[in-house]
Write a protein that holds these residues in place. Sequence first.
Motif, short mmCIF file in Angstrom:
data_model
loop_
_atom_site.label_atom_id
_atom_site.label_comp_id
_atom_site.label_asym_id
_atom_site.label_seq_id
_atom_site.Cartn_x
_atom_site.Cartn_y
_atom_site.Cartn_z
N GLU A 110 -7.82 -40.08 -2.39
CA GLU A 110 -7.27 -39.26 -3.48
C GLU A 110 -7.61 -37.79 -3.21
O GLU A 110 -8.57 -37.49 -2.52
N ASP A 112 -8.22 -26.14 -10.61
CA ASP A 112 -6.98 -26.75 -10.13
C ASP A 112 -6.75 -26.48 -8.64
O ASP A 112 -5.64 -26.66 -8.14
N ILE A 113 -7.79 -26.07 -7.95
CA ILE A 113 -7.72 -25.91 -6.49
C ILE A 113 -8.30 -27.16 -5.85
O ILE A 113 -9.31 -27.69 -6.31
N GLU A 125 -0.28 -39.05 2.78
CA GLU A 125 -0.27 -38.67 1.36
C GLU A 125 -1.44 -39.29 0.61
O GLU A 125 -1.83 -40.42 0.88
N ASP A 131 9.80 -35.97 -11.43
CA ASP A 131 10.82 -35.11 -10.82
C ASP A 131 10.38 -33.66 -10.73
O ASP A 131 10.68 -32.95 -9.77
N GLU A 132 9.68 -33.23 -11.77
CA GLU A 132 9.28 -31.83 -11.89
C GLU A 132 8.43 -31.36 -10.70
O GLU A 132 8.41 -30.17 -10.37
N GLU A 137 8.94 -31.59 -7.76
CA GLU A 137 9.74 -31.08 -6.65
C GLU A 137 9.64 -29.56 -6.53
O GLU A 137 9.62 -29.01 -5.43
N VAL A 138 9.56 -28.89 -7.69
CA VAL A 138 9.49 -27.42 -7.68
C VAL A 138 8.20 -26.96 -6.99
O VAL A 138 8.17 -25.94 -6.31
N TRP A 139 7.15 -27.73 -7.15
CA TRP A 139 5.84 -27.32 -6.63
C TRP A 139 5.52 -27.91 -5.27
O TRP A 139 4.87 -27.27 -4.45
N MET A 140 5.98 -29.14 -5.03
CA MET A 140 5.56 -29.86 -3.83
C MET A 140 6.67 -30.01 -2.79
O MET A 140 6.43 -30.49 -1.70
N GLY A 141 7.86 -29.63 -3.14
CA GLY A 141 9.00 -29.83 -2.23
C GLY A 141 9.73 -31.11 -2.56
O GLY A 141 9.27 -31.93 -3.35
#
Lengths: 478, 478
Positions: free
Chosen positions: A42, A50-51, A69, A92-93, A95-99
């Motif tokens: 993990e 959040d880093i 992963e 789905d969201e 995608e904006v952050w992780m590709g």
Amino acid sequence: MAAFWSMGPLTLEVPMSLFAKNRQRLAEKLQDGQVVLLQGGEDISHYDTDIQYVFRQEAYFTWLCGVKEPGCYLALDVKTKKAHLFVPHLPDEYEVWMGKLLTCDQFKKIYAVDEVHYVEDIAKVLKSLNPEKLLTLSGPNTDSGLTAKEAVFEGIDEFTVDNEILFPTIAELRVIKTPEEIEVMRYVCKVSSDAHKQVMLYAKPGLKEYQCESVFLDHCYRVGGCRHVSYTCICGSGQNAATLHYGHAAAPNSKMIEDGDLCLFDMGGNYAGYAADITCTFPANGKFTEDQKLVYEAVLAARDAVVREAKPGVLWTDMHLTANRSMLQHLKDGGLLFGSVEDMIENGVGAILQPHGLGHLIGLDVHDVGGYLPHCPPRPSGPLARLRTARRLQAGMALTIEPGCYFIDKLLDRAQSNPSQARFFNWSRVASFRGCGGVRIEDDVLITEDGVENLTFVPRTVAEIEEHMSTGANFKSI
Amino acid sequence: MAAFWSMGPLTLEVPMSLFAKNRQRLAEKLQDGQVVLLQGGEDISHYDTDIQYVFRQEAYFTWLCGVKEPGCYLALDVKTKKAHLFVPHLPDEYEVWMGKLLTCDQFKKIYAVDEVHYVEDIAKVLKSLNPEKLLTLSGPNTDSGLTAKEAVFEGIDEFTVDNEILFPTIAELRVIKTPEEIEVMRYVCKVSSDAHKQVMLYAKPGLKEYQCESVFLDHCYRVGGCRHVSYTCICGSGQNAATLHYGHAAAPNSKMIEDGDLCLFDMGGNYAGYAADITCTFPANGKFTEDQKLVYEAVLAARDAVVREAKPGVLWTDMHLTANRSMLQHLKDGGLLFGSVEDMIENGVGAILQPHGLGHLIGLDVHDVGGYLPHCPPRPSGPLARLRTARRLQAGMALTIEPGCYFIDKLLDRAQSNPSQARFFNWSRVASFRGCGGVRIEDDVLITEDGVENLTFVPRTVAEIEEHMSTGANFKSI
């Protein structure tokens, strides 16, 4: 085209068939009705922030499937030989952050597994396999004393779980490297060797140790695609060379390298999870003193003796003693020690000068698993207790050979006040070596059918090192 | 000589008085009879192995004392203002592996604290201080949703513990940087700026993204003494520039950079715990296309507007809207958007193109604490909810200003099918931007008495970037 993982052109393509073969080898050792279940690693946060650390996969999980992963599981059904990968079902969201989120079908192609499901379906899918036993992993890491993290999921209570069969089986398989794994080890050792050679060209008095570390890291990553090293770089110069695990946060390779220092740099890249672990020792100014040469060549003699004698059937404990004998003999010839080498060994003089073992298994862990499995010789007592394995060598084992000779005040003082050890030392000569640090020479080798294949390619003799370093003016990292 | 920490000659000397001042500021906010107790971080192993991540200290603990070793505690007695450091009592044997063990007296000198004890004596020592209340740290990190780890030790049950007073007090103090802290931030931002400039000289089509990451890491470490970066480097080229957290283990900056790509590189060094967080966007081949220039200058206009307007008293939420307005106006002027900018804002068009907040507090955490403390404006709803703070600016705050404009299919598709948003876009022009990634410009700034001090020194205008990159042939990293 067959699936593979790489870091792009000019880096090694690691075929997914490497992991399929590992699964096949494992299935052959198990019985129909058994289903292997491993849980991958993990993400780890920096404290409450959040880093996160760059994710690195757990080694048993890598061995079984090579999945990069976090948050996954892998099940291997022994009867059908099918590999079921379970991946997190991300919103789905993300995608904006992780590709672009991969579909299950894409995961299936990338990792060349038989089926891919979401983690949320794990209980349902495993039930459909109707296992007599779910085999999970639990067992001791004999280097750390810690225990492998057993797979767990909601609903596992409804299965018959056995956590004893898997560990010794898979650990033993990890000890013997396949030709496919050996290719990866050849690559990571070559990249790491080249990085050491760059460092030797770069190093000079007036630099700080960590600047050399940085050159190593940069070469491994930029040229070899190794984002990680296999352990914290140990870059000890001068007296720091005698601190075996120098380089940690409280001693962060921050000393200025001085003229006359020996540099003992223990650094190894990591590619696709596979580790290199190489140590070079060299004079910062490019030229050994007579005293430095004496110690260096004593350690090199030990390395050479082991490379000459190691082969299937030989006990690693005997190799440790072979190394000790060669080194002690050389130091005796050089006037640093007196008396019979056998008596020295008997009285623990070897462990005064080299308080660590000759070397260790290496693979997906730098201190690789399998050193003290139940069917293997147990950990010796006495001066050999530090050895990370006491096994008999077999073809396909990968190990480090890393004799060393250090002048550690604490240990020398202890020997000096112990009559059974003190008598072997020429203390007036030893006095002049105190504070000079030490020497380690560490190669990564493969045990072949009739001997050793050295995976390490760095200048090793005094002449080779001095010759290599004399071309340092040509160093450029880009 | 006054105690300091540095990574050697040519790196910044961080005075221990920085931390003493923090303790003094904290003590002034508390009451006699209270004793603050923080527990520092512990080593983290790679799974069950004996390999550990390079230790990085917890940020609150760093703020209070700057101690680099794992396994420590710090107590601050409010009445006497004395700082008591507790360090692990390591076995003598560790000396062989870790180097000369420091005595308590040495720790005292190194960290310039009042007293040093072994952790094993913590209950006894704290009892002797006779505290009415032991103040421990507990509170939410509003970026991660995680909770700060409260100090705990054997025997704590015998004390009256309060875990509510400390968190808001210390978090608020961390928001306002002292002159000593600002010096460190200036340094780490300068080192990181220089590293970005090196990367811009090095980058070109045909390289892999991670090769640029490696050049950044190498410059930060070798030249600036920054062993760590503050977060995983985001090195997105082409379409990857639109993945806000690109660079993680499953998308490890491994794409080949192509001719015509924009590179969006978000990378920041870390020195003595203090973070930089800088983004540069530039054309891989050194020359912006007209379309790239349009988007880039829209984002730059947003940055410029905020730098112009930010000062004490201004709401950060207003700055976010200021940035949005400038960017949207510029894109409208360029023919990419239609209609009234205020209507666009009203209808969430800003968050389609820039789905993240304008910026965040920065300090010992890259997303620094204090964004939503109880006495501050709460998290807004709607398009501003992503903001990591909604506070009114004060002198001494350090923040990032990081407007961006991205062409993210998922968000554009959503806007296109939403009539209240779709009407603002010139979809035929937008179509030609899809797949091109995006632009982010991120500066680290300090709020001064009357405006902003920019701590970031990189080429920012189109002309400056093209000029800088045209000298790339001169790049050499050593």
